[in-house]
Design a protein around this motif. Sequence first.
Motif, PDB file in Angstrom:
ATOM      1  N   LYS A   1      42.413 -43.360   8.771  1.00  0.00           N
ATOM      2  CA  LYS A   1      42.158 -44.603   9.498  1.00  0.00           C
ATOM      3  C   LYS A   1      40.844 -44.421  10.240  1.00  0.00           C
ATOM      4  O   LYS A   1      40.722 -43.526  11.093  1.00  0.00           O
ATOM      5  CB  LYS A   1      43.296 -44.879  10.476  1.00  0.00           C
ATOM      6  CG  LYS A   1      43.087 -46.102  11.320  1.00  0.00           C
ATOM      7  CD  LYS A   1      44.249 -46.265  12.276  1.00  0.00           C
ATOM      8  CE  LYS A   1      43.791 -47.002  13.483  1.00  0.00           C
ATOM      9  NZ  LYS A   1      44.738 -46.951  14.568  1.00  0.00           N
TER      10      LYS A   1
ATOM     11  N   HIS B   1      46.623 -52.316   2.524  1.00  0.00           N
ATOM     12  CA  HIS B   1      46.824 -51.333   3.580  1.00  0.00           C
ATOM     13  C   HIS B   1      47.593 -50.151   3.069  1.00  0.00           C
ATOM     14  O   HIS B   1      48.166 -49.409   3.737  1.00  0.00           O
ATOM     15  CB  HIS B   1      47.496 -51.952   4.798  1.00  0.00           C
ATOM     16  CG  HIS B   1      46.719 -53.093   5.363  1.00  0.00           C
ATOM     17  ND1 HIS B   1      45.525 -52.935   6.010  1.00  0.00           N
ATOM     18  CD2 HIS B   1      46.929 -54.417   5.310  1.00  0.00           C
ATOM     19  CE1 HIS B   1      45.058 -54.103   6.371  1.00  0.00           C
ATOM     20  NE2 HIS B   1      45.896 -55.024   5.963  1.00  0.00           N
TER      21      HIS B   1
ATOM     22  N   LEU C   1      40.232 -48.291   6.314  1.00  0.00           N
ATOM     23  CA  LEU C   1      40.861 -47.079   5.804  1.00  0.00           C
ATOM     24  C   LEU C   1      39.972 -46.466   4.727  1.00  0.00           C
ATOM     25  O   LEU C   1      39.292 -47.180   3.987  1.00  0.00           O
ATOM     26  CB  LEU C   1      42.233 -47.385   5.200  1.00  0.00           C
ATOM     27  CG  LEU C   1      43.285 -47.967   6.134  1.00  0.00           C
ATOM     28  CD1 LEU C   1      44.487 -48.447   5.338  1.00  0.00           C
ATOM     29  CD2 LEU C   1      43.709 -46.947   7.170  1.00  0.00           C
TER      30      LEU C   1
END
Length: 72
Positions: A38, A72, A24
């Motif tokens: 992404k 994340h 990312l």
Amino acid sequence: MKNIDKVSKNFVIRDVAFSKDSSLLAIAHSEKMIFVVKIGADWSAENKKSIVNKFSASSSITCMCWPPERPH
């Protein structure tokens, strides 16, 4: 037929930050926005590049880092 003027939006990229696994990329720009893209683990066609999140800031972004507790 209506004549529509297209407005060009110019902005400056202020900073970028990669996630811990580099899949990312966070991009901060001068319009007080951060886009999380992404990019995947490799550049193959199966890993489609896409915006997965957007954040607005209340003031100008001068620098940023990826928080280690949120991979994340």
